[in-house]
Every structure is written in C-alpha cells, then in structure tokens.
Scaffold this motif. Structure first.
Motif, PDB file in Angstrom:
ATOM      1  N   GLN A 289      13.761   6.928   0.175  1.00 16.41           N
ATOM      2  CA  GLN A 289      13.988   5.758  -0.671  1.00 16.41           C
ATOM      3  C   GLN A 289      12.850   4.772  -0.450  1.00 16.41           C
ATOM      4  O   GLN A 289      12.764   4.129   0.586  1.00 16.41           O
ATOM      5  CB  GLN A 289      15.336   5.107  -0.336  1.00 16.41           C
ATOM      6  CG  GLN A 289      15.697   3.941  -1.233  1.00 16.41           C
ATOM      7  CD  GLN A 289      15.937   4.352  -2.674  1.00 16.41           C
ATOM      8  OE1 GLN A 289      16.570   5.365  -2.944  1.00 16.41           O
ATOM      9  NE2 GLN A 289      15.415   3.565  -3.606  1.00 16.41           N
ATOM     10  N   GLU A 290      11.951   4.668  -1.420  1.00 20.79           N
ATOM     11  CA  GLU A 290      10.845   3.726  -1.297  1.00 20.79           C
ATOM     12  C   GLU A 290      11.355   2.293  -1.464  1.00 20.79           C
ATOM     13  O   GLU A 290      12.088   1.988  -2.402  1.00 20.79           O
ATOM     14  CB  GLU A 290       9.785   4.014  -2.359  1.00 20.79           C
ATOM     15  CG  GLU A 290       8.610   3.047  -2.311  1.00 20.79           C
ATOM     16  CD  GLU A 290       7.582   3.284  -3.410  1.00 20.79           C
ATOM     17  OE1 GLU A 290       6.576   2.556  -3.432  1.00 20.79           O
ATOM     18  OE2 GLU A 290       7.805   4.178  -4.237  1.00 20.79           O
ATOM     19  N   VAL A 291      10.957   1.426  -0.556  1.00 17.61           N
ATOM     20  CA  VAL A 291      11.328   0.015  -0.658  1.00 17.61           C
ATOM     21  C   VAL A 291      10.352  -0.654  -1.638  1.00 17.61           C
ATOM     22  O   VAL A 291       9.173  -0.802  -1.341  1.00 17.61           O
ATOM     23  CB  VAL A 291      11.273  -0.688   0.710  1.00 17.61           C
ATOM     24  CG1 VAL A 291      11.543  -2.188   0.549  1.00 17.61           C
ATOM     25  CG2 VAL A 291      12.286  -0.073   1.659  1.00 17.61           C
ATOM     26  N   ASN A 294      11.957  -6.975  -1.854  1.00 20.03           N
ATOM     27  CA  ASN A 294      12.479  -7.585  -0.639  1.00 20.03           C
ATOM     28  C   ASN A 294      13.080  -8.944  -0.980  1.00 20.03           C
ATOM     29  O   ASN A 294      12.621  -9.627  -1.905  1.00 20.03           O
ATOM     30  CB  ASN A 294      11.373  -7.759   0.405  1.00 20.03           C
ATOM     31  CG  ASN A 294      11.910  -7.803   1.819  1.00 20.03           C
ATOM     32  OD1 ASN A 294      13.120  -7.792   2.037  1.00 20.03           O
ATOM     33  ND2 ASN A 294      11.012  -7.868   2.795  1.00 20.03           N
ATOM     34  N   SER A 320      14.388  -6.203   4.117  1.00 24.38           N
ATOM     35  CA  SER A 320      13.606  -5.058   4.597  1.00 24.38           C
ATOM     36  C   SER A 320      12.470  -5.608   5.446  1.00 24.38           C
ATOM     37  O   SER A 320      11.659  -6.400   4.966  1.00 24.38           O
ATOM     38  CB  SER A 320      13.046  -4.238   3.433  1.00 24.38           C
ATOM     39  OG  SER A 320      14.087  -3.741   2.628  1.00 24.38           O
ATOM     40  N   VAL A 323       7.883  -5.064   5.336  1.00 25.57           N
ATOM     41  CA  VAL A 323       7.334  -4.451   4.126  1.00 25.57           C
ATOM     42  C   VAL A 323       6.326  -5.366   3.432  1.00 25.57           C
ATOM     43  O   VAL A 323       5.247  -4.934   3.048  1.00 25.57           O
ATOM     44  CB  VAL A 323       8.461  -4.069   3.154  1.00 25.57           C
ATOM     45  CG1 VAL A 323       7.898  -3.505   1.865  1.00 25.57           C
ATOM     46  CG2 VAL A 323       9.390  -3.048   3.809  1.00 25.57           C
ATOM     47  N   TYR A 330       3.626  -0.165   6.378  1.00 25.05           N
ATOM     48  CA  TYR A 330       4.558   0.529   5.488  1.00 25.05           C
ATOM     49  C   TYR A 330       3.851   1.654   4.738  1.00 25.05           C
ATOM     50  O   TYR A 330       2.863   1.434   4.043  1.00 25.05           O
ATOM     51  CB  TYR A 330       5.190  -0.428   4.485  1.00 25.05           C
ATOM     52  CG  TYR A 330       6.292   0.229   3.673  1.00 25.05           C
ATOM     53  CD1 TYR A 330       7.578   0.336   4.197  1.00 25.05           C
ATOM     54  CD2 TYR A 330       6.040   0.776   2.428  1.00 25.05           C
ATOM     55  CE1 TYR A 330       8.587   0.958   3.481  1.00 25.05           C
ATOM     56  CE2 TYR A 330       7.042   1.402   1.702  1.00 25.05           C
ATOM     57  CZ  TYR A 330       8.312   1.487   2.235  1.00 25.05           C
ATOM     58  OH  TYR A 330       9.318   2.122   1.527  1.00 25.05           O
ATOM     59  N   SER A 335       8.459   4.604   6.332  1.00 27.35           N
ATOM     60  CA  SER A 335       9.387   3.913   5.433  1.00 27.35           C
ATOM     61  C   SER A 335      10.829   3.903   5.932  1.00 27.35           C
ATOM     62  O   SER A 335      11.541   2.912   5.770  1.00 27.35           O
ATOM     63  CB  SER A 335       9.328   4.533   4.031  1.00 27.35           C
ATOM     64  OG  SER A 335       9.696   5.908   4.071  1.00 27.35           O
ATOM     65  N   SER A 336      11.267   4.993   6.555  1.00 31.17           N
ATOM     66  CA  SER A 336      12.660   5.053   7.004  1.00 31.17           C
ATOM     67  C   SER A 336      12.944   4.082   8.146  1.00 31.17           C
ATOM     68  O   SER A 336      14.095   3.732   8.407  1.00 31.17           O
ATOM     69  CB  SER A 336      13.007   6.482   7.447  1.00 31.17           C
ATOM     70  OG  SER A 336      12.198   6.877   8.546  1.00 31.17           O
ATOM     71  N   ASP A 339      13.154  -0.175   6.554  1.00 25.39           N
ATOM     72  CA  ASP A 339      14.053  -0.557   5.455  1.00 25.39           C
ATOM     73  C   ASP A 339      15.271  -1.335   5.962  1.00 25.39           C
ATOM     74  O   ASP A 339      16.243  -1.508   5.237  1.00 25.39           O
ATOM     75  CB  ASP A 339      14.513   0.680   4.678  1.00 25.39           C
ATOM     76  CG  ASP A 339      15.306   1.656   5.540  1.00 25.39           C
ATOM     77  OD1 ASP A 339      15.372   1.449   6.766  1.00 25.39           O
ATOM     78  OD2 ASP A 339      15.855   2.623   4.988  1.00 25.39           O
TER      79      ASP A 339
END
Length: 354
Positions: A289-291, A294, A320, A323, A330, A335-336, A339
C-alpha cells in the motif's frame, strides 16, 4: 500598561514564523516590529513510537532544532533552520541532518480589513550517510533483514501562498497552500535477502547490479548448499534502485491554523494535508500500500517571559511517519515501516535579539 503591551507585541513577533515542511502546520505571517526583527530559536525534539512488537522500538526519535529569522523590512523576511535527528529502528541508530532556507514577501495591500497575504520560496532537504533497519521487512515475495541504504538524501524547492485574517486582538486565522518539487537519491543498498530458506548477503550498486553470497548453509530439496553466489540485474529480484529508490516527486499541501492570544500567553492549533505524486515505476509498490497522502495536526503553546524571550511547547501528530518530512527514507522497501502514526514533541525557546 506599557509592560503588558510590550509582552503582547513579543508574543506576536516571537511566534510569527513562516515554516516549511516538516513544520507547515505552524505557518504564519511575521509582523514587522521595530527593534524585534531578528529571532533565534532552539528546541529539543522527542517522540516514542507506539509499536508493541517485541524488540522493535522502530521510529523512536530524538534530536534538536535550531532556527533564525530576520525580518528585513515590512515586506521582506528570511529564515534558516537546521535539524539534527537520531531515528532508532530496533538496535540501529540513524543520524539525519536536515536544513531549510527561505525567503518571504508580504505585499503592501490587503484583501480586507486586518488581513494580509504572503508568498514564500524555500529550499529544504535531508541527508544521511546511511539508514539501517535490522528487523525483517517483507518486500514482494522476498524477506529482507539487516537492510541498509547508503547516502540517502533529498532536496525540495517549495512555493507557499499564505492568507491571514485577524478577527480581533485575541484571534487570528491563517490558511496556506504550497507545492514542492522533490528529488530523492540513494547510492546503493545492502541487505540479507531470504529466498525460501536460503539467506544471501546482497549488495546492489548504483547501476542496479546485484551480487550476493550465501550467508549460511541451506537445504534445497534434498541437497545442502554450503556455498552459492548471486550475480544478476536486481530487477530479477524485484529491485530497481534507479527508479524506485531514486525518484522525483511533487508534494502538494494545504491547511489552516488558528491563534489565540491573551496577555503573555499564546496558543496555535493547526491542520495540514499533504499529497504525493512520485515518478516511481508502475510495479514499485506491487503487493504493498503506497502512502500517497498524510494528515498532520499541530498544537503549540507559548509563554512570553519578557520582551525578548518566549518559551514554547509543540506537539505534532502525523498519520504516516516520515513520509513528507524526510522523503529519502520512503521507498517501496521501507514503505511498510513508514505507514504508522507518531507524535512529535518539541520543547524550546525563542529569543528576540534586536
């Protein structure tokens, strides 16, 4: 009466600072006051992550912030900021140096009574010799441990538009919008790659070429391998350092804040929304899941000790973590871990020199 008036002026001038990311939520328009045009500030910054995973205190943070602002004239102002941060992932301490320099312009006209507008341009960025995370990270169909990026850094060029409306002597409302061009770069990476039950110590160079050696004996079918090497384009393993760890982006932001003043007390409450447009490859965040946005909420409390000195306490909540404030941390591999929300606390002081 003069004493109270002086403190009131100090409150307004001491806190009237135009920030750029990572402190957009506190954006205000500075006021020009004779003999109070140069302000220095410093704070101690800290947060404790809320992760409950055993032996994983990821994203714990401590650091310092130093800043200076000079109001050149009623129309022009400039500011300079420096952050020294230590970010902890498990047993790894990562030092990040951050900077920002800005120039602002307040036109000599009003859109309404007791209102003002300002435009600002700023450059800001982050750099580190390395960023390490020893705990396991799932990346596509592989698992990475002891992950390390060499020389992650980023720089941004940001434009801001600010509108401020003073309702009365106690209340001021500010809205802002900004856009920033962002460049993120990483020289190389190394990690332990886990493929099925085999562990490989790998290195990916700037040309995206992966080399690796077997970390310890592993069993493949009915055969035990004691030695094995890897040598291939890292894309074979889903890693593209040129496009996924080195990329350009656009950061869009908007928000508002409200200030309330009473004698030598001042409070500021604000909200900031950020949206990210990255030029990473289409498969960069496959299975993750790309952030892309924010939400930041900020609260600042100020108390003027005298005409020259103000103490302040800031708290920011980020949905998040790093980011938008440290873009170079990032990427699809990290990424995990970035977030999750965090609370950021700063305790400091501002000094009006002249």
């Amino acid at each position: 009466m003069k004493r109270k008036l002086g403190l009131g002026i100090c409150i307004l001038s001491c806190i009237s600072t135009v920030y750029a990311a990572p402190n957009d939520v506190f954006t205000t328009i500075p006021g020009f006051e004779p003999d109070q045009n140069l302000t220095f500030s410093g704070s101690i910054d800290y947060f404790k992550a809320k992760s409950k995973a055993k032996n994983d205190n990821q994203r714990d943070y401590q650091g310092i912030t130093l800043g200076a602002q000079y109001i050149i004239s009623p129309e022009w102002y400039t500011d300079l900021n420096y952050w020294n941060r230590t970010i902890k992932y498990g047993q790894n301490d990562n030092d990040v140096h951050s900077w920002k320099i800005g120039l602002g312009y307040v036109p000599d006209f009003q859109l309404g009574q007791d209102s003002s507008i300002a435009f600002a341009i700023s450059a800001w960025g982050n750099s580190s010799s390395h960023f390490e995370k020893s705990s396991a990270t799932k990346y596509k169909e592989y698992r990475l441990t002891d992950f390390s990026m060499k020389n992650p850094q980023d720089w941004q060029l940001q434009l801001d538009g600010i509108f401020s409306q003073k309702w009365n002597e106690q209340n001021t409302f500010t809205i802002f919008a900004n856009a920033a061009y962002s460049n993120v770069s990483v020289d190389s990476l190394k990690s332990t790659l886990v493929n099925k039950n085999c562990y490989f110590d790998i290195h990916v160079d700037p040309n995206n070429y992966l080399t690796g050696t077997l970390n310890k004996p592993c069993t493949i079918g009915n055969t035990t391998a004691n030695e094995m090497t890897l040598s291939a384009d890292a894309k074979v393993y889903g890693i593209d350092i040129k496009k996924d760890l080195n990329y350009n982006a656009v950061i869009l932001g908007t928000g508002f804040n409200w200030q309330w003043n009473y004698q030598n007390f001042n409070t500021l409450f604000g909200y900031n929304f950020q949206y990210y447009l990255r030029d990473t490859s289409d498969q960069a965040f496959a299975g993750q899941q790309e952030v892309k946005s924010n939400h930041i909420v900020g609260l600042e409390l100020n108390y003027a000790l005298n005409d020259q000195t103000t103490l302040f306490l800031q708290n920011q909540y980020f949905k998040s973590s790093f980011v938008g404030s440290i873009p170079s941390l990032y990427n699809p591999i990290t990424s995990s871990a970035l977030d999750k929300g965090y609370d950021y606390i700063s305790l400091g002081a501002r000094f009006n020199i002249f």
